[in-house]
Design an enzyme around this catalytic site. Structure first.
Site, PDB file in Angstrom:
ATOM      1  N   TYR A   1     -12.032  17.992 -53.575  1.00 26.62           N
ATOM      2  CA  TYR A   1     -11.217  18.377 -54.755  1.00 26.62           C
ATOM      3  C   TYR A   1      -9.985  19.154 -54.313  1.00 26.62           C
ATOM      4  CZ  TYR A   1      -9.603  21.344 -58.598  1.00 26.62           C
ATOM      5  OH  TYR A   1      -8.816  22.021 -59.499  1.00 26.62           O
TER       6      TYR A   1
ATOM      7  N   THR B   1      -4.231  24.704 -58.458  1.00 28.49           N
ATOM      8  CA  THR B   1      -5.360  25.627 -58.345  1.00 28.49           C
ATOM      9  C   THR B   1      -5.223  26.548 -57.132  1.00 28.49           C
ATOM     10  OG1 THR B   1      -7.732  25.685 -57.893  1.00 28.49           O
ATOM     11  CG2 THR B   1      -6.570  23.748 -57.130  1.00 28.49           C
ATOM     12  N   ASP B   2      -5.897  27.683 -57.186  1.00 28.30           N
ATOM     13  CA  ASP B   2      -5.928  28.585 -56.027  1.00 28.30           C
ATOM     14  C   ASP B   2      -6.752  28.006 -54.871  1.00 28.30           C
ATOM     15  OD1 ASP B   2      -8.468  28.876 -57.165  1.00 28.30           O
ATOM     16  OD2 ASP B   2      -8.385  31.070 -57.321  1.00 28.30           O
ATOM     17  N   GLU B   3      -7.568  26.979 -55.173  1.00 32.91           N
ATOM     18  CA  GLU B   3      -8.467  26.458 -54.133  1.00 32.91           C
ATOM     19  C   GLU B   3      -7.702  25.798 -52.982  1.00 32.91           C
ATOM     20  OE1 GLU B   3     -12.027  24.524 -55.347  1.00 32.91           O
ATOM     21  OE2 GLU B   3     -12.224  25.745 -57.135  1.00 32.91           O
TER      22      GLU B   3
END
Ligand code: NAD
Ligand code: TDX
Length: 370
Positions: A176, A151-153
């Protein structure tokens, strides 16, 4: 000890002469993005044998795959990636050429209430799969690939300017994103230490059909349809970069087949929206579809307590994927959002099924006192 994989009948499959030479393991294939990836691989590669491994948590739903479950090149295995012995056994029973690893706990709000579940599945589960692949593929790594979907997170939060590139330093803020960052590091470590052929992609927010209604877009659609308040965190100023899920599945297909081992590819839609603007757009679309007066659905917007550690802005620079592998998003957001709304309106039964039972408890605990 009971056989953790006893639900599947490998022998029948091995005997079937129509079965392919190339076996692919997709983990988390009963979830939102995974189901689109499985569907694409099963339909586009009839010579592949696609094994979908999923624990079927609250987010996993075999109804997401009804249209392809009867196909001869598809097989479902119910198992938990945290179970190291089951993962070793699976790799002993199948000679996988490719692994596409999507299984994860994926919702930021749940990671805030229950971080340990995220460490177990996202970190320990990923390392179990890496170990199983490393042992099974030892001395015969050629042509194989372990594809880790991330993910980009992991890159943290942007201010008003700039975009995440593949070299942006990791700076996760939620449990997360910290667990996904950790799993990315393990995947790279297995490449550098053991020579495991890996590839990683980091994608922005997805939207589309089969999206579980704990996430912003399907939750808002469900609430608008049922004339319930639409909870917008903080002032709704946070920005997300939205990509149609089928474009993500196509990017995964392209990277799996033409990406380079050891590389990372960012995937994104060049499509940034402030949450509040996105919700207003959804309200306008649904006013029309539901024959309501313009502005009726907007009255449901309710600003609620902000998410703890809420990242302000994500934006992906997907130039590398475009220049090196030729991938680009196919849909404009307005068109994709309308298609998505149409899908939810046509699939009320699916929505009713996934919002019954545990969902109600989740919703109450997350939103009632917010
Ligand atoms: P999802 O929550 O819809 O699906 C996750 C799937 O994994 C479910 O089917 C679930 O049953 C399964 N699963 C969970 N724990 C498991 C375990 N221990 N063993 C086996 N299976 C298990 O998630 P999603 O939105 O489809 O995301 C898929 C992947 O893509 C994740 O790795 C996520 O981090 C990543 N990702 C998601 C987005 C997004 O916008 N949704 C964006 C970028 C990356
Ligand atoms: O009720 C809500 N109200 C609200 O304002 C919810 C559920 C969310 N929000 C906000 C929080 C975010 O700024 O909307 C934005 C999107 O929230 P989510 O749908 O929860 O997605 P996000 O937290 O951005 O993470 C998603 O994209 C990256 C996926 O859930 C992750 O799995 C993926 O890695």
């Amino acid at each position: 000890m009971p056989n953790p994989l006893k639900t599947c009948n490998f022998t029948d499959l091995e005997k079937n002469p129509t079965l392919s030479k190339i076996k692919i393991l997709v983990t988390g294939g009963a979830g939102f993005i995974g189901s689109h990836v499985v569907r694409r691989l099963v339909n586009n590669y009839p010579d592949y044998h696609v094994v979908n491994l999923d624990k079927l948590t609250y987010a996993g739903n075999l109804a997401n795959l009804r249209d392809i479950e009867h196909k001869p090149n598809y097989q479902f295995v119910k198992a938990d990636i945290v179970d190291a012995a089951a993962m070793q056994q699976l790799f002993t029973e199948h000679d996988f050429q490719f692994v596409v690893h999507l299984a994860a706990e994926s919702h930021v709000d749940r990671s805030i209430s229950n971080p340990i579940e995220f460490v177990m599945t996202n970190v320990v589960g990923t390392v179990n799969l890496l170990n199983a692949a490393r042992h099974a593929w030892k001395d015969r790594m050629d042509g194989r690939r372990f594809y880790h979907v991330s993910t980009d997170e992991v890159y943290g939060s942007l201010g008003d300017e700039g975009m995440f590139t593949e070299t942006t330093a990791y700076d996760p803020h939620s449990p997360y994103s910290a667990s996904k960052a950790s799993s990315d590091h393990f995947v790279r470590a297995y490449h550098d230490t053991y020579g495991l052929p890996v590839v990683i992609s980091n994608c922005s927010n997805n939207y589309g059909s089969y999206h579980f209604p704990e996430k912003l877009i399907p939750l808002a659609i469900n609430n608008i349809v049922n004339s319930r308040p639409i909870p917008v965190y903080g002032a709704g100023e946070n920005v997300r970069d939205w990509l149609w899920v089928e474009d993500h599945a196509r990017a995964i297909d392209v990277i799996l087949h033409t990406g380079k081992n050891g590389e990372t590819y960012n995937i994104g839609g060049h499509n940034e929206w402030k949450n509040i603007d996105l919700i207003r757009l959804l309200c306008r679309i649904l006013d029309k579809k539901l024959n309501r007066n313009t502005g009726d659905s907007e009255k449901l917007i309710t600003f609620v307590k902000d998410r703890a550690g809420h990242d302000l802005r994500y934006a992906i620079d997907a130039t590398k994927l475009k220049n090196e592998l030729g991938w680009m998003p196919s849909l404009q957001f307005e068109e994709g959002l309308e298609k998505t709304v149409d899908w939810y309106l046509a699939n009320q039964e699916w929505l009713n099924q996934v919002t019954s039972g545990d969902y109600k408890n989740y919703y109450d605990s997350q939103y009632t006192k917010r």
